[in-house]
Motif scaffolding. Structure first.
Motif, PDB file in Angstrom:
ATOM      1  N   PHE A   1       0.832  -1.204   0.000  1.00 32.36           N
ATOM      2  CA  PHE A   1       0.000   0.000   0.000  1.00 32.36           C
ATOM      3  C   PHE A   1       0.868   1.256   0.000  1.00 32.36           C
ATOM      4  N   VAL A   2       1.928   1.245   0.789  1.00 32.20           N
ATOM      5  CA  VAL A   2       2.834   2.406   0.825  1.00 32.20           C
ATOM      6  C   VAL A   2       3.472   2.616  -0.542  1.00 32.20           C
ATOM      7  N   ALA A   3       3.919   1.530  -1.174  1.00 36.05           N
ATOM      8  CA  ALA A   3       4.524   1.651  -2.504  1.00 36.05           C
ATOM      9  C   ALA A   3       3.525   2.181  -3.527  1.00 36.05           C
ATOM     10  N   LEU A   4       2.268   1.768  -3.395  1.00 38.57           N
ATOM     11  CA  LEU A   4       1.227   2.205  -4.335  1.00 38.57           C
ATOM     12  C   LEU A   4       0.890   3.672  -4.147  1.00 38.57           C
ATOM     13  N   ILE A   5       0.840   4.124  -2.894  1.00 38.10           N
ATOM     14  CA  ILE A   5       0.366   5.472  -2.586  1.00 38.10           C
ATOM     15  C   ILE A   5       1.489   6.499  -2.530  1.00 38.10           C
ATOM     16  N   SER A   6       2.725   6.064  -2.346  1.00 44.01           N
ATOM     17  CA  SER A   6       3.838   7.020  -2.202  1.00 44.01           C
ATOM     18  C   SER A   6       3.891   8.077  -3.300  1.00 44.01           C
TER      19      SER A   6
END
Length: 291
Positions: free
Chosen positions: A36-41
């Motif tokens: 999720f962090v990689a997607l939203i960063s």
């Protein structure tokens, strides 16, 4: 009977695959925190969205900090600068990632686990951004500034939160559907009188699924543009999250389409090069010569 069993097994293989692949993507990129962090960063680079987050973070801090007169003007100037240009600060990317992680924990890990017992909706917690501003303000004024422990921005309704909790519960079970698809495909191959036909239609079916997933992704992007979210900033977050998800899932769709195409070509070659096909070809050639 063997042909019937094989056909039914291929159909159910495709149905389970249609379920397993989106579930696997959701588990990897939405339910799992790192994904999720990689997607939203990348949203950290969206100036319009980040301006809304910065304003919320500064507002939460400004309402709780009372500065003495000698440094009041300096503090007001720093807060104004933070609201307009926080996203260019060198510490900002880490603060944004912390915001994403904290928000994911609030929405997916459960309220009790994240220390929050009041949120019943989907939220973004921009407290790390407020903490960043507080540190800058403390450094500039020499005064101890305490940042709020949480600064929540509503991005969804209680009903949407229940849907997210259901996704978090069921998406990790994608492997069950995937295992079922593999076992059914094996059954189809074992039962088939002509395995080349099974491979051909499995490939064509997978390519067709890729087309359906692409259509669904386009529809989902349209839903994101419909303005979901509890606030203006929340609406922007939801829209950008849906767009980022559709773009990321498109890579999986391309892989599925390629895999389906390869299977279809392999099945076609197996069909053409099979002993029966070669025998029919020789018989037709012989008949043509006799004629």
């Amino acid at each position: 009977m063997r042909t019937f069993v094989s056909a039914i097994a291929v159909i159910f293989t495709l149905l389970l695959t249609a379920i397993a692949v989106p579930m696997a993507w959701t588990d990897a990129n939405i339910v799992r925190e790192d994904g999720f962090v990689a997607l939203i960063s990348p949203l950290g680079k969206d100036q319009a969205f980040q301006s809304g987050l910065a304003a919320a973070a500064v507002g939460s801090l400004e309402s709780k900090v009372q500065l003495p007169a000698p440094v009041e003007q300096l503090g007001a100037s720093l807060l104004k600068d933070a609201a307009s240009s926080m996203s260019v600060w060198p510490e900002y990317p880490q603060a944004w990632n912390d915001t994403v992680r904290r928000s994911h924990q609030l929405n997916f890990a459960g309220n009790a686990a994240s220390g929050n017992t009041s949120a019943a909706t989907l939220v973004l917690d921009v407290a790390p951004l407020a903490s960043l501003v507080a540190k800058r303000l403390a450094t500039a004024t020499g005064l101890p500034i305490e940042a709020p422990k949480s600064t929540l921005i509503n991005i969804g309704s209680p009903a949407q939160r229940q849907q997210v909790e259901a996704v978090a519960a069921y998406a990790p079970m994608w492997w069950i559907a995937a295992l079922g698809a593999v076992l059914l495909l094996a059954l189809a191959l074992l039962a088939a009188r002509r395995r080349s036909v099974v491979v051909l239609f499995a490939g064509l079916g997978l390519a067709a699924l890729a087309g359906l997933w692409q259509a669904g992704s386009t529809v989902l992007r349209g839903v994101g543009d419909a303005g979901l979210g509890g606030t203006t900033t929340g609406g922007v977050f939801v829209r950008e999250l849906v767009a980022a998800s559709a773009d990321n899932f498109s890579g999986w769709i391309v892989d599925a389409a390629i895999a389906g195409g390869v299977l279809a070509v392999v099945g076609l070659l197996m069909l053409i090069l099979s002993p029966k096909a070669r025998a029919r070809g020789r018989a037709n050639a012989a008949g043509s010569m006799e004629g």
